[in-house]
Design a protein around this motif. Structure first.
Motif, PDB file in Angstrom:
ATOM      1  N   GLU B 274       0.322  -1.046   0.170  1.00 47.78           N
ATOM      2  CA  GLU B 274       0.273   0.174   0.071  1.00 47.78           C
ATOM      3  C   GLU B 274       0.641   0.833  -0.001  1.00 47.78           C
ATOM      4  O   GLU B 274       0.917   2.418  -0.855  1.00 47.78           O
ATOM      5  CB  GLU B 274      -1.135  -0.343   1.254  1.00 47.78           C
ATOM      6  CG  GLU B 274      -1.702  -0.948   1.317  1.00 47.78           C
ATOM      7  CD  GLU B 274      -2.509  -1.238   0.220  1.00 47.78           C
ATOM      8  OE1 GLU B 274      -3.259   0.545  -0.170  1.00 47.78           O
ATOM      9  OE2 GLU B 274      -3.344  -1.733  -0.488  1.00 47.78           O
ATOM     10  N   SER B 275       2.108   1.027   0.764  1.00 43.96           N
ATOM     11  CA  SER B 275       2.936   2.233   0.725  1.00 43.96           C
ATOM     12  C   SER B 275       3.441   2.818  -0.962  1.00 43.96           C
ATOM     13  O   SER B 275       3.425   3.600  -1.326  1.00 43.96           O
ATOM     14  CB  SER B 275       3.920   2.479   1.602  1.00 43.96           C
ATOM     15  OG  SER B 275       3.536   2.395   3.155  1.00 43.96           O
ATOM     16  N   LEU B 276       3.639   1.622  -1.146  1.00 43.95           N
ATOM     17  CA  LEU B 276       4.035   1.193  -2.528  1.00 43.95           C
ATOM     18  C   LEU B 276       3.001   2.430  -3.606  1.00 43.95           C
ATOM     19  O   LEU B 276       3.340   3.487  -5.199  1.00 43.95           O
ATOM     20  CB  LEU B 276       4.645   0.457  -3.061  1.00 43.95           C
ATOM     21  CG  LEU B 276       5.975  -0.364  -2.911  1.00 43.95           C
ATOM     22  CD1 LEU B 276       6.278  -1.410  -3.649  1.00 43.95           C
ATOM     23  CD2 LEU B 276       7.310   0.435  -3.457  1.00 43.95           C
ATOM     24  N   SER B 277       1.721   2.100  -3.898  1.00 39.30           N
ATOM     25  CA  SER B 277       0.484   2.165  -3.973  1.00 39.30           C
ATOM     26  C   SER B 277       0.842   4.315  -4.145  1.00 39.30           C
ATOM     27  O   SER B 277       0.755   5.151  -4.413  1.00 39.30           O
ATOM     28  CB  SER B 277      -0.349   1.902  -3.745  1.00 39.30           C
ATOM     29  OG  SER B 277      -1.128   2.948  -4.187  1.00 39.30           O
ATOM     30  N   ILE B 278       0.537   4.766  -2.796  1.00 40.50           N
ATOM     31  CA  ILE B 278       0.456   6.270  -1.891  1.00 40.50           C
ATOM     32  C   ILE B 278       1.645   6.770  -2.916  1.00 40.50           C
ATOM     33  O   ILE B 278       1.779   7.935  -3.329  1.00 40.50           O
ATOM     34  CB  ILE B 278       0.658   6.343  -0.405  1.00 40.50           C
ATOM     35  CG1 ILE B 278      -0.020   5.239  -0.147  1.00 40.50           C
ATOM     36  CG2 ILE B 278       0.601   7.610  -0.633  1.00 40.50           C
ATOM     37  CD1 ILE B 278      -0.263   5.626   1.431  1.00 40.50           C
ATOM     38  N   ILE B 279       3.367   6.142  -2.572  1.00 41.55           N
ATOM     39  CA  ILE B 279       4.551   6.620  -3.811  1.00 41.55           C
ATOM     40  C   ILE B 279       4.174   7.167  -4.660  1.00 41.55           C
ATOM     41  O   ILE B 279       3.861   8.132  -5.540  1.00 41.55           O
ATOM     42  CB  ILE B 279       5.232   5.901  -3.450  1.00 41.55           C
ATOM     43  CG1 ILE B 279       6.087   6.584  -1.660  1.00 41.55           C
ATOM     44  CG2 ILE B 279       6.585   7.051  -3.649  1.00 41.55           C
ATOM     45  CD1 ILE B 279       6.760   5.665  -1.717  1.00 41.55           C
ATOM     46  N   GLU B 280       3.700   6.145  -5.485  1.00 40.98           N
ATOM     47  CA  GLU B 280       3.032   6.362  -7.125  1.00 40.98           C
ATOM     48  C   GLU B 280       1.776   7.036  -7.229  1.00 40.98           C
ATOM     49  O   GLU B 280       2.609   8.197  -7.675  1.00 40.98           O
ATOM     50  CB  GLU B 280       3.116   4.843  -7.328  1.00 40.98           C
ATOM     51  CG  GLU B 280       3.731   3.967  -7.865  1.00 40.98           C
ATOM     52  CD  GLU B 280       2.762   2.531  -8.731  1.00 40.98           C
ATOM     53  OE1 GLU B 280       2.378   2.318  -8.117  1.00 40.98           O
ATOM     54  OE2 GLU B 280       4.368   2.141  -9.737  1.00 40.98           O
TER      55      GLU B 280
END
Lengths: 186, 373, 153
Positions: B274-280
């Motif tokens: 989920e953190s990767l998706s927020i950064i993206e």
């Protein structure tokens, strides 16, 4: 033993005096070199990290900056099997007797590296704090100080190499235990 | 003599052993007094204070910029988020509006910190249950994030990048490019984590069914973060009391219902996705503008009481300031997530074995300077 | 529920409460030490308020008085509240413990005892938590002086 190995030289002696010593010096010097080489290149450290500097010590042991290529292969959890303490983190009044006991349990020869500003002098917690010991050398004698908050892994590696260079200058004839006289005052 | 007679004649007694302050599995200086009967644990009593550095007393004589420097060292694995908590409290008290650029950059850096903390947790978790290889995999990915931080903020571990009013300097021109490279690299590596550890039969047998925490107990003990979410308690501060740029992004709150050790493990792995998706979602749309809002050099908060909470990698961190109008706070209290998470150790470890205690403590993800302050 | 509705509901239970909203972002209730336990039990068990999450328990030295501040939240309705209790007695301050209502109070009250010297009745294990057993004094009080360890700046 009663035998005087250093002869008196008269004050007006012409010519150069070449000290003969006794033949055993050559043997002791080579033995010194071998023993120091063995000790310096296989120091095993104790798992002692109290706070943030412990993470940088773990990074030094991980794959990018690897301290096991210099001989610090494993970190032992038990003080009886270690010969180096890297004090990584702040020492607090409640923790100081524990640190002293761990140091006493280690077998000679043992060495200490103080890593980070907190272990050198209390660090950012010097003023206004009622429970921080202002420097780990109030508790045990320290050989090498590595400054930084936290120091980079390369800085810690330089500190460890400096300790290795210091060990290589030791000698069996002038053995010094840093803990002697420590409790009475440096 | 048959076995029944032997069993009836053998009396077992309880005795106390010490899992001392210096121990490879306690993640810091925590002393546990275990009362055990053979291998079964009857009582666990934590003994704290071996890294108590009296930060709250020091804060009463420091200015607010100096306090930000001290909070870095409390929970050093999510140091940016700790700084953000104090900065948010001060900014809300002064009613200062930070620019949009600052909010977006703070969110991106907070999520990168969360990923760095979870990779370190994963590496050390494997070591605790006996798989030593995971240490090197976890630290390899953490080094990439440390490089990104070093280029922008100047330090690897304790970076005072957030200050009351905004950021200390603007981001480096390479920041966006390197973050995108990291995201692409990490997306190929995170399935490796599952391959190595999650699907391993020995690991699953070791972790399933132990350390069970029910939802009512989680709320009563004040558990937060992944520990609470694995028991079905929806406690994500980013959803319920949004701050910075979290109300602009779409992300799921990971909830599991079993409440055992394996559920807490899975919650953290899914949180990394989920953190990767927020950064993206944010990395391409950083708005232009200033990187700080003007405040006085000597910050004086108005009289009153202020409270803000943020979501660190461990749970909910709260900052409570009582101010009488001078340049130092009158009383500063940090509500740390590890303190409440530790208080439920006695409740969930009783009845299990010592090996289960080590695995449970690893999933509670305690950082002891955060508890001792 | 809004702060207005909460104030109207809670003031019907105990008449001597003081409510204020200035200088704080939450509704503050000041209660006398004798009615503390009764108020807390009702705040948790009443289904309209339903405060089941105690998220911060801090001790404060107000200068002349010693006090404790409780921050409460409800996970169902998502409203928040602050309860304060004070005593002028600095030699032997005593309050009722709330650990039977919220289990998290067990450790937090030990911390308050350690730093301020406030005793809590009915607590299962009231000992010092962070400092050693033989420490003299209560460090976070405003009149604490320690010349040996503290270097004041």
């Amino acid at each position: 033993m009663g035998i005087n190995n250093t002869p008196e030289i008269p004050a007006d002696f012409p010519g150069k005096v070449i000290p003969g010593g006794n033949g055993a010096n050559i043997l002791v010097t080579s033995l010194d070199e071998i023993i120091n080489w063995g000790r310096a290149n296989s120091l095993w450290s104790l798992y002692f990290g109290t706070s943030c500097c412990a993470i940088e010590m773990m990074q030094t042991g991980a794959a990018r900056h690897d301290y096991s290529r210099f001989g610090f292969e494993v970190a032992r959890p038990s003080p009886r099997q270690a010969d180096l303490i890297i004090i990584a983190g702040t020492i607090v009044n409640k923790m100081a007797p524990v640190l002293r006991r761990l140091y006493d349990q280690m077998a000679e020869p043992k060495y200490v590296i103080a890593m980070g500003a907190c272990a050198i002098s209390g660090g950012p917690f010097y003023y206004n704090s009622y429970s921080v010991v202002k420097g780990a050398d109030h508790v045990i004698p320290v050989d090498v100080y590595v400054p930084g908050c936290p120091p980079r892994p390369e800085a810690l590696l330089e500190g460890m190499l400096m300790l290795q260079a210091k060990i290589k200058t030791e000698s069996m004839k002038t053995k010094v235990f840093p803990i002697d006289g420590f409790d009475e005052g440096l | 003599m048959d076995t029944t007679t032997i069993k009836n004649n053998f009396r077992s007694e309880e005795y106390q052993i010490n899992m001392g302050p210096q121990h490879p599995a306690t993640h810091g200086v925590l002393r546990l007094l275990l009362t055990i009967d053979g291998e079964i644990i009857k009582k666990v009593e934590p003994d704290l204070g071996y890294i108590h550095r009296s930060i709250e007393k020091m804060c009463e004589r420091d200015s607010y910029q100096q306090i930000v420097h001290l909070t870095d060292r409390m929970d050093y694995l999510s140091s940016h988020i700790n700084n953000e908590a104090v900065c948010l409290t001060v900014e809300n008290a002064l009613q200062v509006e930070v620019p949009e650029r600052v909010k977006v950059i703070r969110t991106i850096i907070a999520e990168l910190t969360r990923i760095a903390s979870h990779t370190l947790w994963w590496g050390v978790m494997g070591m605790d249950v006996g798989a030593l290889t995971t240490y090197f995999y976890g630290f390899r990915d953490r080094e990439m994030i440390n490089d990104i931080f070093e280029e922008t903020c100047g330090a690897r571990l304790t970076m005072n990048y957030n200050i009351p009013g905004g950021l200390m300097f603007d981001i480096h021109p390479n920041f966006v490019k390197r973050t995108k490279e990291f995201i692409a690299h990490f997306k190929t590596k995170l399935p490796e984590y599952d391959l190595l550890l999650t699907g391993n039969v020995i690991f699953q047998k070791r972790m399933k069914g132990i350390g069970i925490l029910s939802k009512e107990d989680a709320i009563s003990f004040g558990a937060s973060g992944p520990v609470g979410r694995a028991s079905g308690y929806s406690c994500d501060v980013r959803k319920h009391h949004s701050y910075s740029a979290y109300d602009k992004v779409n992300f799921k709150e990971i909830l599991k219902t079993e409440g055992d050790t394996f559920a807490r493990y899975q919650v953290r792995i899914l949180e990394m996705w989920e953190s990767l998706s927020i950064i993206e979602q944010l990395i391409d749309n950083i708005p232009e503008g200033d990187f700080f809002a003007k405040t006085n050099t000597v910050i004086k908060l108005p009289e009153g009481e202020f409270y803000e909470k943020v979501e660190t990698a461990r749970g909910e961190l709260g900052v409570y300031i009582i101010s009488t109008g001078t340049k130092n706070p009158y009383r500063m209290k940090f509500r740390s997530p590890g303190f409440s998470n530790l208080s439920l150790l006695n409740h969930i470890a009783v009845g299990g074995k010592i090996g289960d205690l080590v695995a449970t403590m690893a999933t509670l993800d305690l950082v002891i300077p955060d508890i001792d302050r | 529920m809004t702060n207005e509705a909460l104030q109207n509901l809670i003031s019907t239970w105990i008449p001597e409460l003081e409510f204020t909203e200035e200088k704080s972002q939450f509704l503050n209730i000041t209660v006398q030490p004798e009615q503390l336990h009764q108020l807390m039990t009702q705040l948790k068990s009443n289904s309209e308020t339903n405060f089941d999450y105690l998220f911060c328990l801090s001790g404060v030295d107000w200068g002349a008085a010693l006090g404790v501040v409780y921050h409460l939240e409800s996970t169902a309705h998502r409203h928040q509240l602050v309860v304060k209790v004070k005593t002028e007695d600095r030699e032997n301050p005593t309050f009722d413990s709330v650990w039977t209502i919220w289990r998290t109070a067990e450790f937090h009250e030990r911390e308050v005892f350690d730093f301020f010297g406030i005793q809590f009745t009915n607590h299962p294990n009231l000992k010092r938590l962070f400092l050693t057993e033989d420490w003299d004094g209560f460090p976070l009080r405003k009149d604490y002086v320690d010349e040996i360890n503290m270097i004041i700046k």
